[in-house]
Design a protein around this motif. Structure first.
Motif, PDB file in Angstrom:
ATOM      1  N   LEU A 114      50.166  39.497  41.026  1.00  0.00           N
ATOM      2  CA  LEU A 114      49.583  38.149  40.649  1.00  0.00           C
ATOM      3  C   LEU A 114      50.790  37.072  40.514  1.00  0.00           C
ATOM      4  O   LEU A 114      51.827  37.756  39.996  1.00  0.00           O
ATOM      5  CB  LEU A 114      48.823  38.325  39.402  1.00  0.00           C
ATOM      6  N   THR A 115      50.407  35.868  40.343  1.00  0.00           N
ATOM      7  CA  THR A 115      51.370  34.915  39.944  1.00  0.00           C
ATOM      8  C   THR A 115      51.318  34.990  38.452  1.00  0.00           C
ATOM      9  O   THR A 115      50.236  35.523  38.087  1.00  0.00           O
ATOM     10  CB  THR A 115      51.074  33.529  40.353  1.00  0.00           C
ATOM     11  N   PRO A 116      52.117  34.483  37.537  1.00  0.00           N
ATOM     12  CA  PRO A 116      52.066  34.523  36.143  1.00  0.00           C
ATOM     13  C   PRO A 116      50.967  33.816  35.743  1.00  0.00           C
ATOM     14  O   PRO A 116      50.242  34.505  34.798  1.00  0.00           O
ATOM     15  CB  PRO A 116      53.395  33.539  35.939  1.00  0.00           C
ATOM     16  N   THR A 117      50.586  32.646  36.144  1.00  0.00           N
ATOM     17  CA  THR A 117      49.134  32.294  35.689  1.00  0.00           C
ATOM     18  C   THR A 117      48.165  32.878  35.954  1.00  0.00           C
ATOM     19  O   THR A 117      47.031  33.253  35.264  1.00  0.00           O
ATOM     20  CB  THR A 117      49.039  30.558  36.222  1.00  0.00           C
ATOM     21  N   GLU A 118      47.883  33.530  37.135  1.00  0.00           N
ATOM     22  CA  GLU A 118      46.913  34.501  37.573  1.00  0.00           C
ATOM     23  C   GLU A 118      46.697  35.771  36.758  1.00  0.00           C
ATOM     24  O   GLU A 118      45.703  36.129  36.277  1.00  0.00           O
ATOM     25  CB  GLU A 118      47.005  34.741  39.002  1.00  0.00           C
ATOM     26  N   ARG A 119      47.860  36.019  36.373  1.00  0.00           N
ATOM     27  CA  ARG A 119      48.004  37.186  35.505  1.00  0.00           C
ATOM     28  C   ARG A 119      47.524  36.985  34.337  1.00  0.00           C
ATOM     29  O   ARG A 119      46.639  37.807  33.899  1.00  0.00           O
ATOM     30  CB  ARG A 119      49.311  37.840  35.512  1.00  0.00           C
ATOM     31  N   ALA A 120      47.759  35.973  33.669  1.00  0.00           N
ATOM     32  CA  ALA A 120      47.376  35.488  32.269  1.00  0.00           C
ATOM     33  C   ALA A 120      45.763  35.419  32.429  1.00  0.00           C
ATOM     34  O   ALA A 120      45.248  35.798  31.374  1.00  0.00           O
ATOM     35  CB  ALA A 120      48.178  34.247  31.830  1.00  0.00           C
ATOM     36  N   VAL A 121      45.369  34.864  33.198  1.00  0.00           N
ATOM     37  CA  VAL A 121      43.900  34.245  33.297  1.00  0.00           C
ATOM     38  C   VAL A 121      43.345  35.519  33.605  1.00  0.00           C
ATOM     39  O   VAL A 121      42.393  35.910  32.824  1.00  0.00           O
ATOM     40  CB  VAL A 121      43.699  33.274  34.500  1.00  0.00           C
ATOM     41  N   PHE A 122      43.652  36.389  34.255  1.00  0.00           N
ATOM     42  CA  PHE A 122      42.845  37.634  34.600  1.00  0.00           C
ATOM     43  C   PHE A 122      42.832  38.566  33.585  1.00  0.00           C
ATOM     44  O   PHE A 122      41.772  39.115  32.951  1.00  0.00           O
ATOM     45  CB  PHE A 122      43.517  38.507  35.769  1.00  0.00           C
ATOM     46  N   VAL A 123      44.035  38.749  32.753  1.00  0.00           N
ATOM     47  CA  VAL A 123      44.058  39.618  31.651  1.00  0.00           C
ATOM     48  C   VAL A 123      43.104  39.196  30.589  1.00  0.00           C
ATOM     49  O   VAL A 123      42.418  39.803  29.893  1.00  0.00           O
ATOM     50  CB  VAL A 123      45.510  39.602  31.040  1.00  0.00           C
ATOM     51  N   HIS A 151      38.459  33.568  39.661  1.00  0.00           N
ATOM     52  CA  HIS A 151      37.975  33.929  40.746  1.00  0.00           C
ATOM     53  C   HIS A 151      39.074  34.655  42.063  1.00  0.00           C
ATOM     54  O   HIS A 151      38.773  35.544  42.507  1.00  0.00           O
ATOM     55  CB  HIS A 151      37.149  32.795  41.483  1.00  0.00           C
ATOM     56  N   ARG A 152      40.032  33.717  42.117  1.00  0.00           N
ATOM     57  CA  ARG A 152      40.922  34.219  43.138  1.00  0.00           C
ATOM     58  C   ARG A 152      41.814  35.585  42.373  1.00  0.00           C
ATOM     59  O   ARG A 152      41.925  36.323  43.422  1.00  0.00           O
ATOM     60  CB  ARG A 152      42.003  33.011  43.237  1.00  0.00           C
ATOM     61  N   ALA A 153      42.018  35.473  41.250  1.00  0.00           N
ATOM     62  CA  ALA A 153      42.671  36.768  40.653  1.00  0.00           C
ATOM     63  C   ALA A 153      41.786  37.906  40.782  1.00  0.00           C
ATOM     64  O   ALA A 153      42.128  39.153  41.346  1.00  0.00           O
ATOM     65  CB  ALA A 153      43.083  36.452  39.304  1.00  0.00           C
ATOM     66  N   ARG A 154      40.420  37.832  40.545  1.00  0.00           N
ATOM     67  CA  ARG A 154      39.550  38.737  40.638  1.00  0.00           C
ATOM     68  C   ARG A 154      39.596  39.504  42.071  1.00  0.00           C
ATOM     69  O   ARG A 154      39.433  40.785  42.311  1.00  0.00           O
ATOM     70  CB  ARG A 154      38.018  38.452  40.044  1.00  0.00           C
ATOM     71  N   SER A 155      39.299  38.678  42.898  1.00  0.00           N
ATOM     72  CA  SER A 155      39.267  38.966  44.421  1.00  0.00           C
ATOM     73  C   SER A 155      40.661  39.832  44.893  1.00  0.00           C
ATOM     74  O   SER A 155      40.584  40.556  45.402  1.00  0.00           O
ATOM     75  CB  SER A 155      39.294  37.838  45.232  1.00  0.00           C
ATOM     76  N   HIS A 156      41.925  39.238  44.374  1.00  0.00           N
ATOM     77  CA  HIS A 156      42.904  39.814  44.572  1.00  0.00           C
ATOM     78  C   HIS A 156      43.162  41.211  44.105  1.00  0.00           C
ATOM     79  O   HIS A 156      43.701  42.165  44.727  1.00  0.00           O
ATOM     80  CB  HIS A 156      44.192  38.770  44.126  1.00  0.00           C
TER      81      HIS A 156
END
Length: 292
Positions: A114-123, A151-156
């Motif tokens: 994940l990108t850094p922001t995606e990872r933060a949001v997902f966690v 939503h993007r991070a969950r799908s990924h």
């Protein structure tokens, strides 16, 4: 007179460490982030902070995001495969199925994509169940943007994570069979445990010998493992709780040498992750407490 700043920070320390570690995959960097978080927290007028927990989560997230971008540059010049730093985890981590799954070596490697922001949001959303407004404040985005990122991070993650949560009992069963096969040099028994497309990753950090690139395929992985162990003497294996799941510790001449974690899909080992870099084994000396 009680020290509100210290008492509040200490009471949330395990939570803050867990957030930082899940974002970074490095316990050493997570500890540094906690130090930075404390320094910022110590300078705050605590009487005007309505929600101490939310404020601390915001600080640690921002510090971890900054560190994650620096860590990304370090990984680019890292020798060989980069694996998350293994943690010897307390037994109660395994009792929280979602927490154990989120810090498992298999999931930590998925989070690396994940990108850094995606990872933060997902966690923050999927593991710690923060609302979108809180997350938006922590990552400097508006709530609508955070919803899209989540939503993007969950799908990924869903496309790459193990298809189902593997129980502790199943992991122990597969791990015990793996240990028997490697200790006895039983090639066929080992092949029976490995998925056809199993991937072996080794992390020596350029300090200890490790495979330079991923080894793929049951036959290649099995022969590499048994061939490597035949070359050394005075070694032993023992089971331990690592990142919330049963794993194996390899000792040579009584000293910790390698931590091996598994990814299991459909009852077979689909991933083997061997950490040998001594700089990444310091948190195997004593249990780490993780909290949500």
């Amino acid at each position: 007179m009680p020290d509100v700043a210290t008492d509040t920070f200490v009471s949330h320390r395990n939570l803050l460490f867990t957030i930082a570690y899940e974002m970074l995959g490095s316990a050493a960097d997570a500890e540094d982030v906690l130090q930075e978080t404390w320094l910022k927290w110590a300078g705050v007028e605590h009487d005007i902070v309505e929600n101490h927990r939310a404020y601390l989560v915001r600080i640690v997230t921002r510090q971890a995001l900054s560190r994650l971008r620096t860590l990304g540059r370090r990984k680019e010049s890292y020798v060989g495969s980069w694996l998350p730093e293994p943690l010897l985890t307390a037994p109660d981590v395994a009792d929280d199925v979602e927490l154990a799954d989120s810090v498992s070596m298999a999931m930590m490697l998925v989070l690396e994509t994940l990108t850094p922001t995606e990872r933060a949001v997902f966690v923050l959303r999927e593991v710690f169940d923060l609302d979108y407004e809180e997350i938006a404040s922590a990552v400097d985005k508006n709530p609508a943007a955070v919803r899209q990122i989540a939503h993007r991070a969950r799908s990924h993650v869903a496309a790459r994570r193990p298809r189902e949560v593997v129980t502790q009992a199943e992991t122990r069963k597969v791990l015990a069979a793996f240990q028997r096969a490697t200790e006895t040099g039983d090639l066929q028994a080992l092949l029976n445990l490995l998925a056809p497309d199993v991937v072996f990753l080794g992390d020596g950090g350029g300090v200890k010998q490790a495979v330079a690139r991923p080894v793929v395929g049951a036959s290649k992985v099995a022969r590499m493992l048994l061939g490597g162990l035949m070359k050394v003497t005075d070694w032993e294996m023992e089971a331990a709780q690592v990142n919330g799941y049963p794993a194996l510790i390899f000792k040579f001449e009584g000293e910790l040498d390698t931590v091996v974690a598994l990814r299991i899909d459909n009852g077979l080992i689909s991933g083997l992750y061997a950490v040998r870099n001594p700089a990444k084994l310091s948190h195997m000396a004593q249990e780490t407490t993780l909290r949500r």
